[in-house]
Structures are given as structure tokens and as C-alpha cells.
Design a protein around this motif. Structure first.
Motif, short mmCIF file in Angstrom:
data_model
loop_
_atom_site.label_atom_id
_atom_site.label_comp_id
_atom_site.label_asym_id
_atom_site.label_seq_id
_atom_site.Cartn_x
_atom_site.Cartn_y
_atom_site.Cartn_z
N PHE A 318 5.89 -7.99 13.94
CA PHE A 318 5.24 -6.90 13.20
C PHE A 318 4.90 -7.34 11.78
O PHE A 318 3.81 -7.06 11.27
CB PHE A 318 6.15 -5.67 13.19
N GLY A 319 5.82 -8.03 11.13
CA GLY A 319 5.58 -8.53 9.78
C GLY A 319 4.42 -9.50 9.72
O GLY A 319 3.61 -9.47 8.78
N SER A 320 4.31 -10.36 10.74
CA SER A 320 3.21 -11.33 10.76
C SER A 320 1.86 -10.63 10.92
O SER A 320 0.85 -11.08 10.36
CB SER A 320 3.42 -12.35 11.89
N LEU A 321 1.83 -9.54 11.67
CA LEU A 321 0.58 -8.78 11.84
C LEU A 321 0.15 -8.16 10.52
O LEU A 321 -1.05 -8.13 10.20
CB LEU A 321 0.77 -7.69 12.90
N ILE A 322 1.12 -7.69 9.75
CA ILE A 322 0.80 -7.15 8.43
C ILE A 322 0.17 -8.24 7.56
O ILE A 322 -0.84 -8.00 6.88
CB ILE A 322 2.07 -6.61 7.75
N MET A 323 0.74 -9.44 7.61
CA MET A 323 0.23 -10.55 6.79
C MET A 323 -1.18 -10.97 7.22
O MET A 323 -2.00 -11.36 6.38
CB MET A 323 1.18 -11.74 6.88
N ILE A 324 -1.48 -10.87 8.51
CA ILE A 324 -2.81 -11.25 9.00
C ILE A 324 -3.88 -10.35 8.40
O ILE A 324 -4.95 -10.81 7.99
CB ILE A 324 -2.86 -11.18 10.53
N PHE A 325 -3.59 -9.06 8.33
CA PHE A 325 -4.61 -8.09 7.90
C PHE A 325 -4.53 -7.76 6.42
O PHE A 325 -5.41 -7.06 5.90
CB PHE A 325 -4.47 -6.81 8.73
N SER A 326 -3.52 -8.26 5.72
CA SER A 326 -3.38 -7.93 4.31
C SER A 326 -4.29 -8.78 3.43
O SER A 326 -4.47 -9.97 3.68
CB SER A 326 -1.93 -8.12 3.85
N ARG A 327 -4.83 -8.14 2.41
CA ARG A 327 -5.62 -8.84 1.40
C ARG A 327 -5.12 -8.50 -0.01
O ARG A 327 -5.72 -8.92 -0.98
CB ARG A 327 -7.10 -8.46 1.51
N TYR A 328 -4.04 -7.75 -0.08
CA TYR A 328 -3.58 -7.25 -1.37
C TYR A 328 -2.09 -7.55 -1.58
O TYR A 328 -1.32 -7.71 -0.63
CB TYR A 328 -3.83 -5.74 -1.47
N LEU A 329 -1.69 -7.58 -2.83
CA LEU A 329 -0.34 -7.95 -3.23
C LEU A 329 0.73 -7.05 -2.61
O LEU A 329 1.70 -7.55 -2.03
CB LEU A 329 -0.22 -7.93 -4.75
N ILE A 330 0.55 -5.75 -2.72
CA ILE A 330 1.59 -4.82 -2.25
C ILE A 330 1.80 -4.93 -0.75
O ILE A 330 2.94 -5.04 -0.26
CB ILE A 330 1.23 -3.36 -2.63
N LEU A 331 0.71 -4.93 0.01
CA LEU A 331 0.83 -5.01 1.46
C LEU A 331 1.41 -6.35 1.90
O LEU A 331 2.23 -6.41 2.83
CB LEU A 331 -0.53 -4.78 2.11
N SER A 332 1.02 -7.44 1.25
CA SER A 332 1.56 -8.75 1.58
C SER A 332 3.05 -8.84 1.26
O SER A 332 3.81 -9.47 1.97
CB SER A 332 0.80 -9.85 0.83
N THR A 333 3.45 -8.20 0.17
CA THR A 333 4.87 -8.17 -0.17
C THR A 333 5.67 -7.45 0.90
O THR A 333 6.74 -7.90 1.31
CB THR A 333 5.08 -7.48 -1.53
N ILE A 334 5.13 -6.31 1.37
CA ILE A 334 5.78 -5.58 2.46
C ILE A 334 5.85 -6.45 3.71
O ILE A 334 6.89 -6.51 4.39
CB ILE A 334 5.02 -4.27 2.76
N GLY A 335 4.77 -7.15 4.00
CA GLY A 335 4.72 -8.02 5.17
C GLY A 335 5.77 -9.11 5.13
O GLY A 335 6.44 -9.38 6.13
N GLU A 336 5.91 -9.78 3.99
CA GLU A 336 6.88 -10.87 3.90
C GLU A 336 8.31 -10.33 3.94
O GLU A 336 9.21 -11.01 4.45
CB GLU A 336 6.65 -11.74 2.66
N ILE A 337 8.54 -9.12 3.42
CA ILE A 337 9.87 -8.52 3.50
C ILE A 337 10.24 -8.23 4.96
O ILE A 337 11.36 -8.52 5.40
CB ILE A 337 9.94 -7.22 2.67
#
Length: 441
Positions: A318-337
Motif C-alpha cells: 500500500f505504501g509503495s502505491l502511494i509513492m507511485i502516484f505521489s508528486r508532493y512532499l506531504i503525500l510522499s512522506t505519508i507513503g514512506e512512513i
């Protein structure tokens, strides 16, 4: 009674400190690679290999060094690993001091070579596991190894966060010089504080095998070195061990890979400063992954390793999917967490399952899973760099599809193990389960 040195607490403390120092090499080039890439005009692929090279030796040397503990003793083996790491960092410093007079090609090759030597410290993980195991009785193994792995694994996160500030205050060479001094101090501390387990101490004093075991048992030692060759051979015969290798390749190898790759992702794709990248990678991701290994072990004990593995690899995916579609700092931070939580728990679950499936070859299985599994740190960064090479800047996000695919594979394997063995009490190994069924008949 014979005189022996040390005790289990000192053994655990000294091994954890040594592992912490050696494992810091995971972050060897992750932050500084940006400066090195500028100086040497490196391509994205060359950056990927430079970032991965410490993990090569850190992964594959785990197996032989772990086996050597049975022959040489943990103190001598870990000291050797620390010494080789010091040589590697020394070579990096000398290369950087003379980089202006070297061709870019030669400087790059030297940094690769010395990075490989410095990465030897990463392999302390397996030799330290073996070293600590002989100090503690079976009933305390989980707690002791959880403390050892949990705190030792915090090193990449802490160093990734510290290095950017060291670069600002000390400069590129000064940052590595500080690292070199830290390794020297830890090596000296380990030299004077650590001792081999009671059994190996007594053997070196000339006691027979039988007498050494008897006296060691009086001091509380329960686990003794066995033939490294046999335990590796027995572990290699178990197909369950090879599934655990794959699972650990994805969770722990993937953790090492992202610790190295994320600084590049944050600076090149999201556009943060190198200091901010260090905090986002070191504290938010790497340190969090290490710390979640502790509750992951507890949950695996309570609910079974297979169940926790399914859940944890689901979280990772699930985290990796967030990182695939993220283009912004906040969403990428959530993804890596989210990815950090999944990886940390998964790492604990895998090592919970290891003694269950390889009860008669734990040493060999630990070496294979820890060594080959961590090779993910070698292969994944170049794969991520290759995606960037194909797709350009957007490839920094699309590259996380590698983790999505790996995560789905891991979920599948974990479900398979759960349905094959998970319905039985999770402390019971497949071999013992089979024996009990036969007896019942």
C-alpha cells in the motif's frame, strides 16, 4: 571453578555497539553521492551502483563471517570486520583528498572498491546474531536478539540525518573523517569490553570439549557452537528457508535499498534540500523502520509470524502505491512512513518464522536469510535508477512499482505459508508437527 570473563549483558551491549557502528555503512554514499556525482560527472546508473556497493559485501559476507564465529570466536571475527571497514573508510578519505589529481574513471573505481570494504561492517549483523545467541539461554533469545537488531538497525537512520549537518560544518572529507574516528573508537571499546562465550574461552584455555561444556553450563550457557558446514547444508535443504530468503530480500534488502535511494528521490524528484532529505530518509523512514521491528517481534510471537507477514507486506505494498502516484512532499512522506511500518514489522516476522521452519539449522538459516536476503540492497537501487533512465524524472515515482510487485509476491508466499502451517500453533515447526501427527496415528 575455572576463571572466565564477561557476561550476557556485556556481550549484548558490546555486540550491539559494534553492529551499530558497522551497519552505519548502509548510509555510506546515500547523502554524499550528490556531491560526488557533481564532482565526477556520474550518470544515474553510476550513482545507483555507487550507492549499492557497500551493500554487496555487507550482504554476501554475512554467511562466511557468521560461520567463522564457530571457529574463531565472535570477538575476533567482529574485530576483523570492523578493521576492514576502517580500511575502507580510510581509502575513501585518501581518494577524496586526491580526487583533483585523479581521472573521474579512476576516482569512481576507487570509491567503489573502498566502499565495498567499508560495507564489510554491515555484515556484522549475522556474526553478531551468532555471538549474542551463545551468551543467552533459549528462553531469552527473542528479547536479546530483538534488542540487538532493533537498536543496531537505527544506525543508518541516525547517520543519514547527521551527515548533511556534518557536510555543512566539516565538509565532504571532514564528514568521512568523523565517521572514521567513530569506527576507531568503537573498535577500541569492543576490543577491551567484549569476550567470547564461556565455552570458547575454556577451549582456548586447553579444556576438553566435554569439560568446557560442563563448566559453561554451570555458568548458564545453553547454546554451543556446532559445525558451520553442517548447519549451512541442512538449512539449504529446506525449501521454507528459501522462501524466507525471498521475503527478507524484499523487506530488509528493500529497507537497505531505500535508505540509500531516498536521498536522491527527495532532492531530485521532490526538490527538498540535502539536509531535509537526510531527515526525511534517516529519521522519518530508516529509524522508524528499525524501531517497528521491536513491536513486530511481539506481534509475531502473539499472533503468529505468518499472519503478521501477510499484514506487514500488505502495508508495504500500500505504501509503495502511494509513492507511485505521489508528486508532493506531504503525500510522499505519508507513503514512506507506511512503507517503513510494513518493512519493520515484516523483518521481525521473517526472523520469528526462521526457527520454526529450520529448528535444527538455525545458524545456517540465519546466515542464508540474513546474507542472501539483504542482497536486495544491492539489486534494487540500480533497478530504480534504470527506471529513471528510461522515463526521466517521473521515473523516480514510477520506480516504486518494483516494491509493489515484490510486495504482492511476498503476500502470496506468506498466505501460502499460513495455509500450510499457520493453522497450527506457531511455535511448532513443520517437522515437529509431522512427528506429532504420526504419533497420534
Amino acid at each position: 571453578m575455572a576463571y572466565v570473563k564477561g557476561n550476557k549483558r556485556i556481550g549484548l551491549l558490546s555486540a550491539t555497539i559494534a553492529f551499530f557502528a558497522g551497519f552505519a555503512a548502509v548510509a555510506l554514499y546515500g547523502i554524499t553521492v550528490h556531491k560526488l556525482a557533481f564532482i565526477l560527472h556520474l550518470s544515474v546508473m553510476e550513482v545507483g551502483w555507487l550507492v549499492a556497493i557497500p551493500l554487496v559485501t555487507g550482504a554476501f559476507l554475512r554467511i562466511p563471517f557468521s560461520a567463522l564465529v564457530d571457529t574463531w570466536g565472535g570477538k575476533r571475527v567482529i574485530l576483523l570486520q570492523l578493521f576492514i571497514s576502517i580500511i575502507g573508510v580510510t581509502g575513501i578519505i585518501l581518494t577524496l583528498q586526491n580526487i583533483a589529481s585523479l581521472s573521474s574513471s579512476l576516482a569512481y573505481k576507487l570509491l567503489l572498491s573502498f566502499g565495498a570494504l567499508a560495507g564489510t561492517g554491515i555484515s556484522i549483523f549475522s556474526s553478531g546474531i551468532t555471538y549474542v545467541s551463545y551468551w543467552y539461554p533459549k528462553r531469552e533469545q527473542g528479547t536479546a536478539l530483538g534488542i540487538y537488531a532493533g537498536f543496531g538497525n537505527t544506525a543508518p537512520g541516525i547517520f543519514t540525518a547527521i551527515i548533511p549537518y556534518a557536510l555543512i560544518t566539516l565538509g565532504l572529507i571532514g564528514a568521512y573523517l568523523g565517521w572514521w574516528l567513530f569506527l576507531i573508537v568503537v573498535t577500541i571499546i569492543f576490543l577491551f569490553v567484549s569476550s567470547d562465550n564461556y565455552y570458547q574461552q575454556l577451549l582456548k584455555k586447553g579444556y576438553s570439549d566435554t569439560e568446557a561444556k560442563r563448566i559453561s553450563q554451570e555458568f548458564g550457557q545453553e547454546i554451543f557452537p556446532t559445525s558451520a558446514k553442517e548447519t549451512l547444508k541442512n538449512a539449504a535443504r529446506l525449501w521454507q528457508v528459501w522462501l524466507l530468503v525471498i521475503l527478507y530480500f524484499i523487506s530488509f534488502g528493500g529497507f537497505e535499498a531505500l535508505t540509500e535511494w531516498l536521498p536522491t528521490y527527495w532532492t531530485e524528484f521532490i526538490g527538498v534540500t540535502i539536509t531535509e532529505a537526510g531527515i526525511l530518509t534517516g529519521i522519518v523512514y530508516s529509524l522508524l523502520t528499525a524501531l517497528f521491528r521491536v513491536p513486530g517481534g511481539f506481534w509475531s510471537d502473539r499472533y503468529g509470524g505468518e499472519k503478521i507477514a501477510i499484514i506487514s507486506y500488505g502495508i508495504l505494498t500500500f505504501g509503495s502505491l502511494i509513492m507511485i502516484f505521489s508528486r508532493y512532499l506531504i503525500l510522499s512522506t505519508i507513503g514512506e512512513i507506511v512503507m517503513a511500518i510494513g518493512m519493520g514489522i515484516a523483518n521481525a516476522a521473517v526472523f520469528k518464522l526462521l526457527p520454526k521452519y529450520a529448528k535444527n539449522a538455525v545458524g545456517g538459516a540465519s546466515g542464508l536469510v540474513g546474507g542472501l536476503g539483504s542482497a536486495g540492497g544491492l539489486f534494487i537501487p540500480p533497478a530504480l535508477a534504470y527506471v529513471v533512465t528510461i522515463f526521466g524524472k517521473i521515473g523516480f515515482a514510477l520506480g516504486f512499482i518494483v516494491y509493489t510487485i515484490f510486495g504482492i509476491i511476498s503476500i502470496g508466499f506468506s498466505i501460502f505459508l499460513f495455509y500450510k502451517y499457520g493453522k497450527y500453533k506457531h511455535e511448532i515447526s513443520p517437522e515437529l508437527k509431522k512427528e506429532n501427527i504420526e504419533k497420534a496415528r
